[in-house]
Scaffold this active site. Sequence first.
Site, PDB file in Angstrom:
ATOM      1  N   ASP A 187     -34.551 -11.796  79.595  1.00  0.00           N
ATOM      2  CA  ASP A 187     -35.321 -12.416  78.527  1.00  0.00           C
ATOM      3  C   ASP A 187     -35.391 -13.915  78.811  1.00  0.00           C
ATOM      4  O   ASP A 187     -34.351 -14.587  78.906  1.00  0.00           O
ATOM      5  CB  ASP A 187     -34.649 -12.131  77.175  1.00  0.00           C
ATOM      6  CG  ASP A 187     -35.543 -12.524  76.017  1.00  0.00           C
ATOM      7  OD1 ASP A 187     -36.284 -13.520  76.159  1.00  0.00           O
ATOM      8  OD2 ASP A 187     -35.485 -11.864  74.965  1.00  0.00           O
ATOM      9  N   TYR A 212     -44.248 -19.184  72.005  1.00  0.00           N
ATOM     10  CA  TYR A 212     -44.369 -20.193  70.938  1.00  0.00           C
ATOM     11  C   TYR A 212     -43.262 -21.229  70.999  1.00  0.00           C
ATOM     12  O   TYR A 212     -43.243 -22.163  70.226  1.00  0.00           O
ATOM     13  CB  TYR A 212     -44.405 -19.527  69.548  1.00  0.00           C
ATOM     14  CG  TYR A 212     -43.331 -18.474  69.330  1.00  0.00           C
ATOM     15  CD1 TYR A 212     -42.038 -18.844  69.001  1.00  0.00           C
ATOM     16  CD2 TYR A 212     -43.629 -17.127  69.460  1.00  0.00           C
ATOM     17  CE1 TYR A 212     -41.056 -17.893  68.818  1.00  0.00           C
ATOM     18  CE2 TYR A 212     -42.659 -16.155  69.278  1.00  0.00           C
ATOM     19  CZ  TYR A 212     -41.360 -16.544  68.959  1.00  0.00           C
ATOM     20  OH  TYR A 212     -40.397 -15.598  68.796  1.00  0.00           O
TER      21      TYR A 212
HETATM   22  C1  LIG Z   1     -37.071 -16.230  69.929  1.00  0.00           C
HETATM   23  C2  LIG Z   1     -36.481 -14.996  70.501  1.00  0.00           C
HETATM   24  C3  LIG Z   1     -36.919 -13.714  70.109  1.00  0.00           C
HETATM   25  C4  LIG Z   1     -37.954 -13.550  69.017  1.00  0.00           C
HETATM   26  O1  LIG Z   1     -38.626 -12.349  69.137  1.00  0.00           O
HETATM   27  P1  LIG Z   1     -40.038 -12.152  68.412  1.00  0.00           P
HETATM   28  O2  LIG Z   1     -40.307 -10.707  68.518  1.00  0.00           O
HETATM   29  O3  LIG Z   1     -41.023 -13.016  69.142  1.00  0.00           O
HETATM   30  O4  LIG Z   1     -39.896 -12.621  67.002  1.00  0.00           O
HETATM   31  C5  LIG Z   1     -36.368 -12.613  70.748  1.00  0.00           C
HETATM   32  N1  LIG Z   1     -35.437 -12.753  71.712  1.00  0.00           N
HETATM   33  C6  LIG Z   1     -34.982 -13.965  72.092  1.00  0.00           C
HETATM   34  C7  LIG Z   1     -33.941 -14.066  73.164  1.00  0.00           C
HETATM   35  C8  LIG Z   1     -35.463 -15.117  71.491  1.00  0.00           C
HETATM   36  O5  LIG Z   1     -34.994 -16.307  71.835  1.00  0.00           O
END
Ligand SMILES: *Cc1c(COP(=O)(O)O)cnc(C)c1O
Length: 400
Positions: A187, A212
């Site tokens: 990720d 974002y």
């Molecule tokens: C910001 C973040 C998310 C957010 O997920 P969304 O589905 O876009 O709300 C998920 N995983 C990580 C590691 C993040 O930093």
Amino acid sequence: MTDFTRTRAFFHLPENLIYMDGNSLGPLPRRDMERLSCTVEKEWGEMLIRAWNRAGWMELPDCVGDRIAGLIGAPKGSVAVGETLSIKVYQALSAALSLRPERKVILSDSGNFPSDLYIAQGLIDMLGRGHQLKIVRPEEVAEEIDAIGEDLAALLLTEVDYRTGRRHDMAALTQRAHRKGALAIWDLAHSAGALPVDVTTAEADFAVGCTYKYLNGGPGAPAFIHVAERHIRHISPALQGWLGHADPFAFESDYRPAEGIARMRVGTPPILQLAALDAALEIWEEVDIHKLRARAIALSELFIARVEARCPMLALASPREPEERGSQVSFRFKEGYAAMQAIIDRGVIGDFRAPDIMRFGITPLYLDEADMEKAARIIADVMNNRLWDAPEYRARAPVT
Ligand SMILES: *Cc1c(COP(=O)(O)O)cnc(C)c1O
């Protein structure tokens, strides 16, 4: 050469405000205003449905995917864009598990973002095949890979910890997982646009991320998924949407996956968000990510030095070694929520993550040394004069 005084002018930033939360929501790129008004008025307004063909709406996810590929060291045609990061985690993990059908363990760490862990738990429940999500401390991941050995299906890690900014060694852990025959899903939510990433050299099997944060795509901007070319043709997508079909406009009743990364598409792309993101990504054509990283480290070092010199009550939660950090600096303080509200009230925007983390994003595209100095002075004023100690700063808002 990257001229960081020039990049600052690319953004609309309110006056008298130091924005240190670009790790959570990037600011508005000025070019987005023009691009969005064109997309809304000329394309949606005038072309209506014809814009899918005439304004290139259908190809927009691919164009944006290729821009992102360039930022994460992925080949063109290996990144699909759409939905949210949580959904992309689901797609990557379900694909990884189906590529390793005999193996039962998913390994993650306690520094991972909750949504990634929840998605994994939900997927395990839905599959009902006895998979297990093992969560260890970040520093235990390497050993645990070896301990689980042949039963490890996939590593599911976020490169940069959203709370502390601690950074994993993506290449080393991937290699270790591969030695056991497992796959690695990374990720890059706090990596893409923050530091140099090379998923190809690291041999990551899957990479996902959101746009974002450091990529400034705007609130709710779509997420991305990269799949290594060696895997893509072997993946039968868990989310078989019509736009991931080989021939969507044939409207066949049976699913056939599209060639290549397009099979990771699901449904109708969010055109307004993609237009905003596409314009925001143009900025990176003028930025050398290695220079950006060097500058982020210099600014972070300055910020840490100034805050630590003046605020003994704040404990550095981020690694002290700059190479072990992403592009944020975090401090621990028991009353961190109230303290952050008081700091925000005085024109420095950071954020708070439970239970006690005060986060400050260091984004050289629009922050400089003077901002670090001024922010540290404001933080010191709040901390040393206990300006946070007021009931209005303790009332928790829904978003922290
Ligand atoms: C910001 C973040 C998310 C957010 O997920 P969304 O589905 O876009 O709300 C998920 N995983 C990580 C590691 C993040 O930093």
